[in-house]
Design an enzyme around this catalytic site. Structure first.
Site, mmCIF file in Angstrom:
data_model
loop_
_atom_site.group_PDB
_atom_site.id
_atom_site.type_symbol
_atom_site.label_atom_id
_atom_site.label_comp_id
_atom_site.label_asym_id
_atom_site.label_seq_id
_atom_site.Cartn_x
_atom_site.Cartn_y
_atom_site.Cartn_z
ATOM 1 N N ASP A 149 0.827 -1.217 0.000
ATOM 2 C CA ASP A 149 0.000 0.000 0.000
ATOM 3 C C ASP A 149 0.855 1.258 0.000
ATOM 4 O OD1 ASP A 149 0.669 -0.957 2.558
ATOM 5 O OD2 ASP A 149 -0.949 0.133 3.505
ATOM 6 N N THR A 183 3.857 6.685 6.568
ATOM 7 C CA THR A 183 2.923 5.556 6.468
ATOM 8 C C THR A 183 3.577 4.256 6.933
ATOM 9 O OG1 THR A 183 3.522 5.030 4.183
ATOM 10 C CG2 THR A 183 1.706 6.604 4.515
ATOM 11 N N ASN A 226 -5.309 -3.777 14.291
ATOM 12 C CA ASN A 226 -5.253 -4.915 13.358
ATOM 13 C C ASN A 226 -4.219 -5.952 13.822
ATOM 14 O OD1 ASN A 226 -2.991 -3.394 12.710
ATOM 15 N ND2 ASN A 226 -3.554 -3.042 10.567
ATOM 16 N N GLU A 233 -2.813 -0.782 15.954
ATOM 17 C CA GLU A 233 -2.592 -0.849 14.499
ATOM 18 C C GLU A 233 -1.092 -1.011 14.274
ATOM 19 O OE1 GLU A 233 -0.992 1.877 12.799
ATOM 20 O OE2 GLU A 233 -1.013 0.648 11.003
ATOM 21 N N ASN A 283 1.459 0.275 12.367
ATOM 22 C CA ASN A 283 2.452 1.356 12.336
ATOM 23 C C ASN A 283 2.721 1.928 13.724
ATOM 24 O OD1 ASN A 283 2.822 1.178 9.587
ATOM 25 N ND2 ASN A 283 1.275 2.745 9.103
HETATM 26 O O1 RIB Z 1 -1.716 -1.208 9.468
HETATM 27 C C1 RIB Z 1 -1.495 -0.860 8.130
HETATM 28 C C2 RIB Z 1 -0.175 -0.173 7.965
HETATM 29 O O2 RIB Z 1 0.883 -1.054 8.331
HETATM 30 C C3 RIB Z 1 0.121 0.218 6.502
HETATM 31 O O3 RIB Z 1 0.908 1.369 6.476
HETATM 32 C C4 RIB Z 1 0.915 -0.950 5.983
HETATM 33 O O4 RIB Z 1 1.773 -0.592 4.898
HETATM 34 C C5 RIB Z 1 1.740 -1.295 7.198
HETATM 35 O O5 RIB Z 1 2.854 -0.414 7.234
HETATM 36 CA CA CA Z 2 3.099 1.308 5.316
#
Ligand code: RIB
Ligand code: CA
Length: 329
Positions: free
Chosen positions: A13, A124, A158, A164, A166
Protein backbone atom coordinates in the site's frame (compact mmCIF):
# COMPACT_ATOMS: atom_id res chain seq x y z
CA UNK A 1 0.15 22.94 -3.56
CA UNK A 2 1.13 20.63 -0.67
CA UNK A 3 4.88 19.97 -0.56
CA UNK A 4 5.29 16.44 0.74
CA UNK A 5 8.04 14.43 2.35
CA UNK A 6 6.95 10.80 2.20
CA UNK A 7 8.27 8.45 4.95
CA UNK A 8 7.33 4.87 4.17
CA UNK A 9 7.99 1.14 4.48
CA UNK A 10 7.04 -0.30 1.06
CA UNK A 11 4.94 -2.40 1.47
CA UNK A 12 2.21 -2.86 -1.12
CA UNK A 13 0.00 0.00 0.00
CA UNK A 14 3.00 2.30 0.48
CA UNK A 15 3.83 1.62 -3.17
CA UNK A 16 0.38 2.72 -4.29
CA UNK A 17 0.63 5.81 -2.08
CA UNK A 18 3.95 6.74 -3.72
CA UNK A 19 2.38 6.44 -7.17
CA UNK A 20 -0.57 8.57 -6.08
CA UNK A 21 1.82 11.22 -4.71
CA UNK A 22 3.85 11.26 -7.93
CA UNK A 23 0.86 11.26 -10.28
CA UNK A 24 -1.33 13.73 -8.40
CA UNK A 25 -1.06 17.24 -9.88
CA UNK A 26 -1.59 18.97 -6.54
CA UNK A 27 1.27 17.29 -4.65
CA UNK A 28 4.90 18.32 -4.98
CA UNK A 29 6.99 15.33 -3.82
CA UNK A 30 10.12 16.78 -2.18
CA UNK A 31 11.68 13.61 -0.83
CA UNK A 32 11.14 9.99 0.10
CA UNK A 33 12.51 8.34 3.25
CA UNK A 34 12.32 4.73 4.33
CA UNK A 35 11.93 3.11 7.73
CA UNK A 36 11.98 -0.53 8.85
CA UNK A 37 8.44 -1.82 9.19
CA UNK A 38 6.76 -4.10 6.68
CA UNK A 39 10.18 -5.56 6.05
CA UNK A 40 13.78 -4.84 7.02
CA UNK A 41 15.18 -1.41 6.23
CA UNK A 42 17.32 -2.89 3.47
CA UNK A 43 14.35 -4.53 1.77
CA UNK A 44 11.93 -1.60 2.03
CA UNK A 45 14.65 0.74 0.79
CA UNK A 46 15.41 -1.48 -2.22
CA UNK A 47 11.68 -1.60 -2.88
CA UNK A 48 11.36 2.18 -2.72
CA UNK A 49 14.24 2.63 -5.16
CA UNK A 50 12.68 0.10 -7.56
CA UNK A 51 9.32 1.89 -7.29
CA UNK A 52 11.06 5.08 -8.41
CA UNK A 53 11.73 3.32 -11.71
CA UNK A 54 8.16 1.97 -11.94
CA UNK A 55 6.73 5.46 -11.42
CA UNK A 56 9.35 7.24 -13.52
CA UNK A 57 10.33 9.44 -10.56
CA UNK A 58 13.32 11.72 -11.11
CA UNK A 59 14.81 14.65 -9.25
CA UNK A 60 13.55 13.45 -5.86
CA UNK A 61 16.02 12.35 -3.13
CA UNK A 62 15.46 8.93 -1.55
CA UNK A 63 17.12 8.31 1.85
CA UNK A 64 17.12 5.37 4.24
CA UNK A 65 16.33 5.88 7.92
CA UNK A 66 15.97 3.80 11.05
CA UNK A 67 16.54 0.08 10.80
CA UNK A 68 14.70 -0.76 14.01
CA UNK A 69 12.26 0.70 16.53
CA UNK A 70 13.53 2.95 19.33
CA UNK A 71 13.00 0.44 22.10
CA UNK A 72 10.61 -2.44 21.43
CA UNK A 73 11.02 -5.62 19.39
CA UNK A 74 11.04 -5.43 15.58
CA UNK A 75 7.76 -6.71 14.11
CA UNK A 76 7.75 -7.80 10.45
CA UNK A 77 4.34 -8.81 9.01
CA UNK A 78 5.76 -11.22 6.43
CA UNK A 79 2.35 -12.88 6.17
CA UNK A 80 0.97 -9.70 4.58
CA UNK A 81 3.76 -8.27 2.43
CA UNK A 82 5.91 -11.37 1.82
CA UNK A 83 9.63 -12.04 2.07
CA UNK A 84 10.62 -9.09 -0.12
CA UNK A 85 8.07 -6.74 1.42
CA UNK A 86 6.63 -6.26 -2.06
CA UNK A 87 5.87 -9.81 -3.20
CA UNK A 88 3.74 -10.28 -6.30
CA UNK A 89 4.94 -8.34 -9.34
CA UNK A 90 8.43 -8.55 -10.80
CA UNK A 91 10.35 -5.53 -9.48
CA UNK A 92 12.67 -3.61 -11.82
CA UNK A 93 16.20 -2.61 -10.88
CA UNK A 94 16.50 0.42 -8.60
CA UNK A 95 15.62 3.62 -10.40
CA UNK A 96 17.44 6.07 -8.13
CA UNK A 97 20.71 6.18 -6.26
CA UNK A 98 20.32 6.35 -2.50
CA UNK A 99 20.93 9.80 -1.00
CA UNK A 100 23.96 9.54 1.34
CA UNK A 101 22.14 11.37 4.14
CA UNK A 102 20.21 9.55 6.87
CA UNK A 103 16.47 10.03 6.34
CA UNK A 104 16.24 12.27 9.41
CA UNK A 105 18.89 14.60 8.00
CA UNK A 106 17.23 14.67 4.58
CA UNK A 107 13.96 15.66 6.28
CA UNK A 108 15.77 18.35 8.31
CA UNK A 109 17.50 19.79 5.24
CA UNK A 110 14.25 19.91 3.25
CA UNK A 111 12.41 21.56 6.16
CA UNK A 112 15.16 24.19 6.49
CA UNK A 113 15.14 24.85 2.72
CA UNK A 114 11.41 25.61 2.64
CA UNK A 115 9.30 28.31 4.21
CA UNK A 116 7.77 27.57 7.62
CA UNK A 117 4.53 25.69 7.24
CA UNK A 118 5.10 24.70 3.61
CA UNK A 119 5.92 21.06 4.18
CA UNK A 120 3.57 18.20 5.08
CA UNK A 121 5.19 15.07 6.44
CA UNK A 122 3.34 11.93 5.34
CA UNK A 123 4.50 8.90 7.34
CA UNK A 124 2.92 5.56 6.47
CA UNK A 125 5.18 3.22 8.43
CA UNK A 126 6.58 3.10 11.95
CA UNK A 127 7.15 6.64 13.26
CA UNK A 128 10.78 6.03 14.21
CA UNK A 129 12.28 8.52 11.72
CA UNK A 130 9.75 11.20 12.63
CA UNK A 131 10.41 10.74 16.34
CA UNK A 132 14.18 10.93 15.79
CA UNK A 133 13.64 14.12 13.75
CA UNK A 134 11.66 15.66 16.63
CA UNK A 135 14.37 14.77 19.13
CA UNK A 136 17.37 15.74 16.97
CA UNK A 137 15.89 18.95 15.56
CA UNK A 138 13.30 20.29 18.06
CA UNK A 139 13.83 23.77 16.64
CA UNK A 140 12.47 22.58 13.28
CA UNK A 141 9.18 21.14 14.58
CA UNK A 142 7.41 24.48 14.28
CA UNK A 143 8.60 24.84 10.65
CA UNK A 144 6.67 21.69 9.66
CA UNK A 145 3.18 22.61 8.43
CA UNK A 146 1.67 19.38 9.66
CA UNK A 147 1.68 15.61 9.59
CA UNK A 148 -0.86 13.42 7.85
CA UNK A 149 -0.12 9.86 8.89
CA UNK A 150 -1.55 6.45 8.26
CA UNK A 151 -1.73 4.78 11.62
CA UNK A 152 -3.79 4.01 14.67
CA UNK A 153 -7.51 4.07 14.90
CA UNK A 154 -10.12 5.14 17.41
CA UNK A 155 -11.95 1.89 17.85
CA UNK A 156 -9.83 -1.11 16.93
CA UNK A 157 -6.41 -2.41 15.94
CA UNK A 158 -5.25 -4.91 13.36
CA UNK A 159 -2.13 -6.40 14.93
CA UNK A 160 -3.90 -6.68 18.29
CA UNK A 161 -7.44 -5.77 19.32
CA UNK A 162 -6.05 -2.39 20.40
CA UNK A 163 -3.07 -1.64 18.19
CA UNK A 164 -2.59 -0.85 14.50
CA UNK A 165 0.72 -2.00 12.96
CA UNK A 166 2.45 1.36 12.34
CA UNK A 167 1.89 2.39 15.95
CA UNK A 168 2.68 -1.01 17.48
CA UNK A 169 5.84 -1.26 15.35
CA UNK A 170 7.27 1.58 17.49
CA UNK A 171 4.91 2.84 20.22
CA UNK A 172 7.60 4.95 21.92
CA UNK A 173 8.26 6.74 18.65
CA UNK A 174 4.54 7.25 18.10
CA UNK A 175 4.15 8.76 21.56
CA UNK A 176 7.01 11.20 20.89
CA UNK A 177 5.40 12.20 17.58
CA UNK A 178 1.87 12.71 18.95
CA UNK A 179 3.20 14.71 21.92
CA UNK A 180 5.32 17.05 19.78
CA UNK A 181 3.92 20.50 18.96
CA UNK A 182 2.85 19.91 15.34
CA UNK A 183 -0.71 19.24 14.14
CA UNK A 184 -1.39 15.66 13.14
CA UNK A 185 -4.21 14.24 11.05
CA UNK A 186 -4.52 10.59 11.98
CA UNK A 187 -5.80 8.45 9.10
CA UNK A 188 -6.55 5.25 10.96
CA UNK A 189 -8.14 1.90 10.39
CA UNK A 190 -11.60 3.40 10.98
CA UNK A 191 -11.44 4.93 7.50
CA UNK A 192 -8.86 2.78 5.70
CA UNK A 193 -10.98 -0.31 6.33
CA UNK A 194 -13.76 1.43 4.41
CA UNK A 195 -11.61 1.55 1.25
CA UNK A 196 -11.04 -2.03 0.12
CA UNK A 197 -9.61 -2.87 -3.31
CA UNK A 198 -12.43 -5.32 -4.11
CA UNK A 199 -12.50 -6.94 -7.57
CA UNK A 200 -14.55 -4.19 -9.20
CA UNK A 201 -12.10 -1.56 -7.98
CA UNK A 202 -9.20 -3.71 -9.20
CA UNK A 203 -10.87 -3.81 -12.62
CA UNK A 204 -11.25 -0.03 -12.49
CA UNK A 205 -7.49 0.34 -11.94
CA UNK A 206 -6.65 -2.20 -14.65
CA UNK A 207 -8.90 -0.23 -16.98
CA UNK A 208 -6.27 2.54 -17.00
CA UNK A 209 -4.45 0.13 -19.33
CA UNK A 210 -0.82 1.08 -18.66
CA UNK A 211 2.20 -0.90 -17.53
CA UNK A 212 2.07 0.94 -14.20
CA UNK A 213 -1.62 0.21 -13.61
CA UNK A 214 -0.95 -3.46 -14.40
CA UNK A 215 1.89 -3.38 -11.85
CA UNK A 216 -0.51 -1.92 -9.27
CA UNK A 217 -3.05 -4.64 -10.08
CA UNK A 218 -0.41 -7.33 -9.46
CA UNK A 219 0.52 -5.66 -6.16
CA UNK A 220 -3.13 -5.60 -5.10
CA UNK A 221 -3.67 -9.20 -6.17
CA UNK A 222 -0.88 -10.40 -3.86
CA UNK A 223 -1.86 -8.00 -1.06
CA UNK A 224 -5.49 -9.12 -1.47
CA UNK A 225 -4.69 -12.82 -1.24
CA UNK A 226 -2.75 -12.18 1.98
CA UNK A 227 -5.61 -10.16 3.47
CA UNK A 228 -8.19 -12.78 2.46
CA UNK A 229 -6.05 -15.57 3.94
CA UNK A 230 -5.07 -13.74 7.11
CA UNK A 231 -8.13 -11.61 7.80
CA UNK A 232 -10.93 -12.76 5.50
CA UNK A 233 -11.24 -9.43 3.70
CA UNK A 234 -12.83 -9.29 0.21
CA UNK A 235 -10.11 -6.86 -0.82
CA UNK A 236 -7.01 -5.27 0.75
CA UNK A 237 -7.49 -1.92 2.50
CA UNK A 238 -5.92 1.08 0.76
CA UNK A 239 -4.34 2.24 4.03
CA UNK A 240 -1.44 4.39 2.85
CA UNK A 241 -2.89 5.70 -0.42
CA UNK A 242 -5.84 7.08 1.57
CA UNK A 243 -3.50 9.12 3.78
CA UNK A 244 -1.77 10.49 0.68
CA UNK A 245 -5.12 11.17 -1.02
CA UNK A 246 -6.16 13.20 2.03
CA UNK A 247 -3.15 15.45 1.46
CA UNK A 248 -4.05 15.90 -2.21
CA UNK A 249 -7.70 16.61 -1.41
CA UNK A 250 -8.62 16.95 2.29
CA UNK A 251 -12.31 16.65 1.40
CA UNK A 252 -11.78 12.91 0.83
CA UNK A 253 -12.05 12.57 4.62
CA UNK A 254 -14.31 13.93 7.33
CA UNK A 255 -12.15 14.65 10.35
CA UNK A 256 -12.80 16.03 13.82
CA UNK A 257 -10.38 17.77 16.16
CA UNK A 258 -9.54 15.64 19.18
CA UNK A 259 -6.74 14.97 21.61
CA UNK A 260 -4.92 11.72 20.77
CA UNK A 261 -2.72 9.74 23.15
CA UNK A 262 -0.48 6.71 22.50
CA UNK A 263 -0.34 3.90 25.03
CA UNK A 264 3.12 2.35 25.38
CA UNK A 265 2.40 0.08 28.35
CA UNK A 266 0.04 -2.82 28.97
CA UNK A 267 -0.18 -6.45 27.93
CA UNK A 268 -3.24 -5.70 25.82
CA UNK A 269 -3.14 -1.95 25.17
CA UNK A 270 0.46 -1.30 24.02
CA UNK A 271 0.32 0.58 20.72
CA UNK A 272 -3.26 1.80 21.15
CA UNK A 273 -4.13 5.31 19.96
CA UNK A 274 -6.60 6.69 22.44
CA UNK A 275 -8.84 9.46 21.08
CA UNK A 276 -10.47 11.75 23.62
CA UNK A 277 -13.97 12.19 22.20
CA UNK A 278 -15.04 14.02 25.35
CA UNK A 279 -13.56 17.15 23.79
CA UNK A 280 -14.28 16.32 20.15
CA UNK A 281 -14.86 19.43 18.09
CA UNK A 282 -16.60 19.35 14.76
CA UNK A 283 -15.85 22.32 12.52
CA UNK A 284 -14.57 24.41 15.38
CA UNK A 285 -17.56 23.96 17.68
CA UNK A 286 -17.58 21.63 20.70
CA UNK A 287 -19.60 18.67 19.46
CA UNK A 288 -19.99 17.49 23.02
CA UNK A 289 -19.44 19.09 26.37
CA UNK A 290 -16.07 18.00 27.61
CA UNK A 291 -13.37 18.75 30.11
CA UNK A 292 -12.00 21.45 27.83
CA UNK A 293 -13.94 24.66 27.24
CA UNK A 294 -13.64 27.08 24.34
CA UNK A 295 -11.13 29.30 26.17
CA UNK A 296 -8.51 26.52 26.02
CA UNK A 297 -8.85 26.28 22.21
CA UNK A 298 -9.50 23.26 20.07
CA UNK A 299 -7.29 20.14 20.28
CA UNK A 300 -4.18 20.22 18.04
CA UNK A 301 -4.78 16.94 16.25
CA UNK A 302 -7.56 15.65 13.99
CA UNK A 303 -8.86 12.11 13.58
CA UNK A 304 -10.45 10.79 10.39
CA UNK A 305 -14.00 9.60 10.91
CA UNK A 306 -15.46 9.01 7.41
CA UNK A 307 -14.24 8.72 3.83
CA UNK A 308 -15.63 9.67 0.43
CA UNK A 309 -14.76 6.40 -1.33
CA UNK A 310 -15.63 7.58 -4.84
CA UNK A 311 -13.42 10.62 -4.41
CA UNK A 312 -10.53 8.40 -3.30
CA UNK A 313 -10.75 6.01 -6.24
CA UNK A 314 -11.07 8.90 -8.67
CA UNK A 315 -7.88 10.46 -7.25
CA UNK A 316 -6.00 7.17 -7.60
CA UNK A 317 -7.20 6.43 -11.15
CA UNK A 318 -6.40 10.02 -12.17
CA UNK A 319 -2.88 9.74 -10.76
CA UNK A 320 -2.23 6.52 -12.67
CA UNK A 321 -3.62 8.05 -15.87
CA UNK A 322 -1.28 11.01 -15.47
CA UNK A 323 1.74 8.76 -14.92
CA UNK A 324 0.85 6.77 -18.04
CA UNK A 325 3.28 4.15 -19.36
CA UNK A 326 6.82 4.39 -17.98
CA UNK A 327 8.21 1.28 -19.74
CA UNK A 328 9.91 0.39 -16.45
CA UNK A 329 10.21 -3.34 -17.09
O1 RIB B 1 -1.72 -1.21 9.47
C1 RIB B 1 -1.50 -0.86 8.13
C2 RIB B 1 -0.18 -0.17 7.96
O2 RIB B 1 0.88 -1.05 8.33
C3 RIB B 1 0.12 0.22 6.50
O3 RIB B 1 0.91 1.37 6.48
C4 RIB B 1 0.92 -0.95 5.98
O4 RIB B 1 1.77 -0.59 4.90
C5 RIB B 1 1.74 -1.29 7.20
O5 RIB B 1 2.85 -0.41 7.23
CA1 CA C 1 3.10 1.31 5.32
Amino acid sequence: MPKVIYDCDPGHDDAVALLLAWGNPDIELLGVSTVAGNQTLEKVTNNARALARVAGISGVPFAAGADRPLLGPQLIPEEIHGDSGLDGPQLPAPGVELDPRHAVNLIADLVREHAPGEITLVPTGALTNIALFARMYPELIQRVGGITLMGGGHHSGNMTPAAEFNILADPEAARIVFEAAWPITMVGLDVTHQVLAVPERLAQLQGVGTDVSQFVAELIEFFGQAYMQERGYPGPPMHDPLAMAAVADPSVLRTVAADIYVETQGDYARGQTIVDFRTTWDDGEPARLGVRDAQEGTPRHRVAMDVDREKFWTLLVDALERIGNTNFA
